[in-house]
Design a protein around this motif. Structure first.
Motif, PDB file in Angstrom:
ATOM      1  N   TYR A 232       0.849  -1.190   0.000  1.00  0.00           N
ATOM      2  CA  TYR A 232       0.000   0.000   0.000  1.00  0.00           C
ATOM      3  C   TYR A 232       0.887   1.243   0.000  1.00  0.00           C
ATOM      4  O   TYR A 232       1.664   1.449   0.945  1.00  0.00           O
TER       5      TYR A 232
ATOM      6  N   GLN B 156      -0.101   4.192   0.563  1.00  0.00           N
ATOM      7  CA  GLN B 156      -0.535   4.920   1.756  1.00  0.00           C
ATOM      8  C   GLN B 156      -1.352   3.972   2.617  1.00  0.00           C
ATOM      9  O   GLN B 156      -2.009   3.086   2.095  1.00  0.00           O
ATOM     10  N   ALA B 157      -1.282   4.199   3.934  1.00  0.00           N
ATOM     11  CA  ALA B 157      -2.024   3.320   4.832  1.00  0.00           C
ATOM     12  C   ALA B 157      -3.464   3.196   4.347  1.00  0.00           C
ATOM     13  O   ALA B 157      -4.122   4.208   4.108  1.00  0.00           O
TER      14      ALA B 157
ATOM     15  N   GLN C 277       0.294  -8.744   7.270  1.00  0.00           N
ATOM     16  CA  GLN C 277       0.944  -7.651   8.006  1.00  0.00           C
ATOM     17  C   GLN C 277       2.465  -7.802   8.003  1.00  0.00           C
ATOM     18  O   GLN C 277       3.197  -6.847   7.722  1.00  0.00           O
TER      19      GLN C 277
ATOM     20  N   HIS D  50       3.807  -7.337   4.430  1.00  0.00           N
ATOM     21  CA  HIS D  50       3.818  -5.926   4.030  1.00  0.00           C
ATOM     22  C   HIS D  50       4.997  -5.195   4.678  1.00  0.00           C
ATOM     23  O   HIS D  50       5.699  -4.417   4.031  1.00  0.00           O
TER      24      HIS D  50
ATOM     25  N   SER E 236       1.105   0.873  16.290  1.00  0.00           N
ATOM     26  CA  SER E 236      -0.097   1.410  15.668  1.00  0.00           C
ATOM     27  C   SER E 236      -0.176   2.881  16.047  1.00  0.00           C
ATOM     28  O   SER E 236       0.544   3.352  16.916  1.00  0.00           O
TER      29      SER E 236
ATOM     30  N   THR F  62      -4.034   8.690  13.553  1.00  0.00           N
ATOM     31  CA  THR F  62      -3.674   9.744  12.605  1.00  0.00           C
ATOM     32  C   THR F  62      -4.189  11.072  13.136  1.00  0.00           C
ATOM     33  O   THR F  62      -4.963  11.118  14.101  1.00  0.00           O
TER      34      THR F  62
ATOM     35  N   THR G 210      -4.596   3.294  12.922  1.00  0.00           N
ATOM     36  CA  THR G 210      -3.970   2.626  11.786  1.00  0.00           C
ATOM     37  C   THR G 210      -2.801   1.756  12.229  1.00  0.00           C
ATOM     38  O   THR G 210      -2.045   2.120  13.134  1.00  0.00           O
TER      39      THR G 210
ATOM     40  N   ASP H 236       0.766   0.404  11.849  1.00  0.00           N
ATOM     41  CA  ASP H 236       1.980   0.906  11.197  1.00  0.00           C
ATOM     42  C   ASP H 236       2.554  -0.082  10.177  1.00  0.00           C
ATOM     43  O   ASP H 236       3.205   0.324   9.223  1.00  0.00           O
TER      44      ASP H 236
ATOM     45  N   THR I 100       1.119  -1.509   7.947  1.00  0.00           N
ATOM     46  CA  THR I 100       0.542  -1.256   6.623  1.00  0.00           C
ATOM     47  C   THR I 100       0.761   0.201   6.205  1.00  0.00           C
ATOM     48  O   THR I 100       0.197   0.649   5.204  1.00  0.00           O
ATOM     49  N   ASN I 101       1.555   0.936   6.964  1.00  0.00           N
ATOM     50  CA  ASN I 101       1.766   2.355   6.679  1.00  0.00           C
ATOM     51  C   ASN I 101       3.174   2.560   6.101  1.00  0.00           C
ATOM     52  O   ASN I 101       4.165   2.604   6.821  1.00  0.00           O
TER      53      ASN I 101
END
Ligand SMILES: [Zn+2]
Length: 452
Positions: free
Chosen positions: A16, A18-19, A105, A108, A161, A164, A170, A172, A174-175
């Protein structure tokens, strides 16, 4: 410079840009990292690093305090239970894993670190060794959602996590921004190093945060969707990004929003509290340099006229002329989308390669932003025949870099501060808790970190 998202023979991951929670509905992109297909095992794991989702791991790595008040350094490897790791498919790829699964997770997290490392190893022209290479062969990448931060340290990169700014929870792992930023700190520890405590400046700390943000920005521009989105929204008028009220509409990317900030060094004459704030004039100067180089590239390719460039330059911060400038960019962009993207790709790689060389030449002791600008200009002279000398000088001047002196650090770092103590702790520091006599410098270093 070849973009790694098409590295032939590499291993595919779904990433991704962006998250997903920040940008719902966005699909992950298939990215091909440089590790040869088949060389990445379950975990994922390769010779440089392995990812884990531990079961009941607490506390996070780094300096921790026992119940009796004494401190100890908590370091990898994690020897407890882990959740089942993602497995490669029959050809050695990881892009078949369901983004909703827990296995995704760790995949990623690993894919992002490998992708960012690929990009910067290209810019440096060689492998970037871990700064903790003497003690750990591989870096442990830890997915620890219970942790409300992300940090890289001696042998580990651990992400938790986050809430935002908009109050959205969110993960992290996936960010991309968060992970790339931490890898950026790792690159600086490896390539610039850590100053002698007596020669450490406040600006070294600001520089670290700035470099980490710049690593994230340049890296995210290696995603086609980020590049396409930025151009579709601005039609190449990236000065628009400097107008803070519109940035949120133009870029969902938090790092780009931070980079296009208006802060100058006068703000810190009386001191500073957080290195991330202090980092912003330097990040801004370099981001503006990227934007100016891009406009120069457009001009060189005949995609915009000198009048448009002049006008854009002159009225960068003047709202009254923005719609005229924007109209001109709109006209130039339509029908030339691919050429605009080419120019932005080239500009991104000029800045990436020049930053890498600047960091390679930069000493950690007595580091100042002024010195960063001077070395960047030297690199421009050596690499580009000083093609961007004027641009670099004017952007550093505009931020008052080297014109005013940075004041002292005003308060202790709050415990949750990003530039936390754990990063620099080494097994040497651990000895303090175990009673070994340390040298003066070591004691200074540990005392200062513990005070932080
Ligand atoms: Zn940071």
């Amino acid at each position: 410079m070849a973009a790694r998202h098409c590295a032939p023979g590499g291993t595919r991951f779904l990433l991704y840009p962006q998250a997903p929670i920040i940008n719902p509905g966005q699909d992950p992109e298939v990215v091909v990292v440089s590790s040869p297909a088949g060389s990445v095992g379950p975990g994922p794991e390769d010779d440089r690093m392995y990812a884990i989702s531990p079961v009941d791991k607490w506390p996070p790595y780094g300096m921790q305090t026992r119940r009796d008040g004494t401190n100890y350094l908590h370091l990898p490897p994690w020897e407890g239970e882990i959740y089942p790791p993602p497995e490669p498919d029959g050809e050695g790829h990881f892009d078949h894993i369901d983004p909703e699964s827990r296995e995704f997770q760790a995949a990623h997290l690993f894919g992002c670190v490998r992708f960012v490392l690929d990009i910067w190893e290209d810019y440096f022209g060689h492998r970037i060794d871990w700064h903790f290479g003497d003690d750990f062969e591989q870096m442990e990448l830890v997915n620890l959602p219970e942790y409300d931060n992300g940090h890289i340290g001696y042998g580990f990169l651990e992400v938790g996590s986050n809430l935002t700014r908009g109050g959205v929870f969110t993960l992290d792992c996936t960010n991309f921004d968060v992970i790339a930023h931490e890898v950026g700190h790792g690159i600086i520890y490896s390539m610039v190093g850590v100053p002698d405590p007596e020669k450490e400046t406040g600006e070294y700390n600001g520089f670290h945060e700035s470099a980490a943000d710049l690593v994230a920005i340049v890296s995210c521009l290696h995603f086609d969707s980020v590049m396409d989105g930025l151009l579709a929204n601005t039609h190449g008028n990236l000065y628009m990004l400097n107008r803070l009220n519109r940035i949120a509409e133009l870029s969902e990317n938090e790092q780009i929003r931070i980079a296009s900030n208006p802060l100058t060094m006068s703000r810190f004459v009386h001191g500073w509290r957080k290195e991330h704030k202090l980092s912003q004039p330097l990040t801004g100067a370099i981001f503006d340099t990227l934007v100016d180089i891009f406009h120069e590239q457009l001009l060189d390719r005949g995609l915009i006229s000198p009048e448009v460039e002049d006008l854009a330059d002159q009225y960068e911060y003047d709202d009254r002329y923005q719609s005229i400038v924007q109209d001109m960019f709109d006209t130039s962009y339509v029908g030339n989308e691919a050429e605009f993207k080419d120019a932005l790709t080239e500009s991104r790689d000029i800045v990436g390669a020049c930053l890498a060389e600047t960091w390679r030449r930069l000493p950690p002791d007595h580091l100042t932003y002024k010195l960063v600008g001077e070395i960047l200009s030297e690199v421009d002279r050596d690499f580009n025949d000083s093609a961007y000398h004027r641009i670099i000088a004017s952007n550093f001047d505009q931020r008052e870099i080297g014109m005013v002196e940075t004041g002292p650090q005003l308060a202790k770092l709050p415990k949750e501060n990003h530039m936390d103590s754990s990063r620099r702790m080494t097994p040497d520091s651990r000895e303090l808790a175990d009673g070994r006599k340390l040298s003066y410098c070591e004691r200074m270093r540990v005392a200062r970190r513990l005070a932080g």
